[in-house]
Design an enzyme around this catalytic site. Structure first.
Site, mmCIF file in Angstrom:
data_model
loop_
_atom_site.group_PDB
_atom_site.id
_atom_site.type_symbol
_atom_site.label_atom_id
_atom_site.label_comp_id
_atom_site.label_asym_id
_atom_site.label_seq_id
_atom_site.Cartn_x
_atom_site.Cartn_y
_atom_site.Cartn_z
ATOM 1 N N GLY A 69 0.804 -1.214 -0.092
ATOM 2 C CA GLY A 69 -0.042 0.156 -0.212
ATOM 3 C C GLY A 69 0.792 1.401 -0.051
ATOM 4 C CD GLN A 70 4.996 -0.018 1.233
ATOM 5 O OE1 GLN A 70 4.289 -0.624 0.438
ATOM 6 N NE2 GLN A 70 6.273 -0.493 1.683
ATOM 7 C CD GLU A 71 2.409 9.113 -2.742
ATOM 8 O OE1 GLU A 71 3.127 9.552 -1.541
ATOM 9 O OE2 GLU A 71 2.087 10.058 -3.178
ATOM 10 C CB SER A 72 6.516 3.769 -4.697
ATOM 11 O OG SER A 72 6.487 3.011 -3.593
ATOM 12 C CG LEU A 73 4.597 -0.858 -3.614
ATOM 13 C CD1 LEU A 73 4.635 -1.792 -2.532
ATOM 14 C CD2 LEU A 73 5.467 -1.390 -4.886
#
Ligand code: G3D
Length: 179
Positions: A69-73
């Site tokens: 769920g990190q922004e980059s993913l």
């Protein structure tokens, strides 16, 4: 043989149902996935890419994808949408600040053509923590009432103890059996 296999699979309910577990980082997605599997809290680390597990709920077979769920993913979430029957959105019920981002991600995701037939299960996680938002508050902030063309449900839960998770599996099973 093929027909026999198909009939046996129908009898034993072995059709697989694809589920994706999404939500912002730290919401509790991985803890929930392993609670579904082991009924125990496990030590987690941030999901890089995805975790995938198979879960049976009274002979109904779910393949569950826990997506980082990190922004980059988040930009890669759409590569998991194809053939998804249920989207589980995990919300950290204490994270008021990022609920707007969750709302945007949810509605953006539901507009994707590959998810037009998917149901939505919102898990209002971390209910054990002081000051956590209620189901009513989360539903309102996420404007869930605007979702009219698909099934959705909000389930309060605590991934550390597993409270609320059996009810969420029951809802999922009832949904796929009915559809
Ligand atoms: P993610 O997969 O969504 O990124 P994780 O989230 O499953 O890795 O969980 C993030 C942190 O929240 C973990 O703590 C985990 O133990 C905690 N957590 C998950 N669910 C609950 C819950 O219901 N209640 C409480 N109090 N904590 C929860 P750490 O300390 O390992 O980062």
């Amino acid at each position: 043989m093929g027909l026999l296999y198909t009939k046996l699979m129908a009898v034993f309910g072995d059709k697989e149902h694809k589920v994706i577990i999404v939500g912002l980082d730290n919401a509790g997605k991985t803890t929930i996935l392993y609670q579904f599997l082991t009924k125990e809290a496990v030590q987690t680390s941030p999901t890089i890419g995805s975790n995938v597990e198979e879960i049976y709920v009274r002979k109904t077979r779910f393949i569950m994808w826990d997506i980082g769920g990190q922004e980059s993913l988040r930009a890669t979430w759409n590569s998991y949408y194809c053939e998804t029957e249920i989207v589980i959105l995990v919300v950290d019920s204490t994270d008021r600040e990022r609920l707007t981002i969750t709302k945007e991600e949810l509605h953006h995701m539901l507009a994707h053509e590959d998810l037009q037939n998917a149901a939505v299960l919102v898990l209002a996680n971390k209910q054990d923590m002081k000051g956590s938002m209620t189901v009513a508050e989360i539903s309102k902030y996420l404007t869930l009432n605007s979702i009219t063309a698909r099934s959705w449900h909000v389930q309060p839960c605590c991934a550390l103890t597993g409270e609320g998770l059996p009810a969420s599996l029951d809802w999922m099973r009832t949904h796929v059996v009915a559809n």
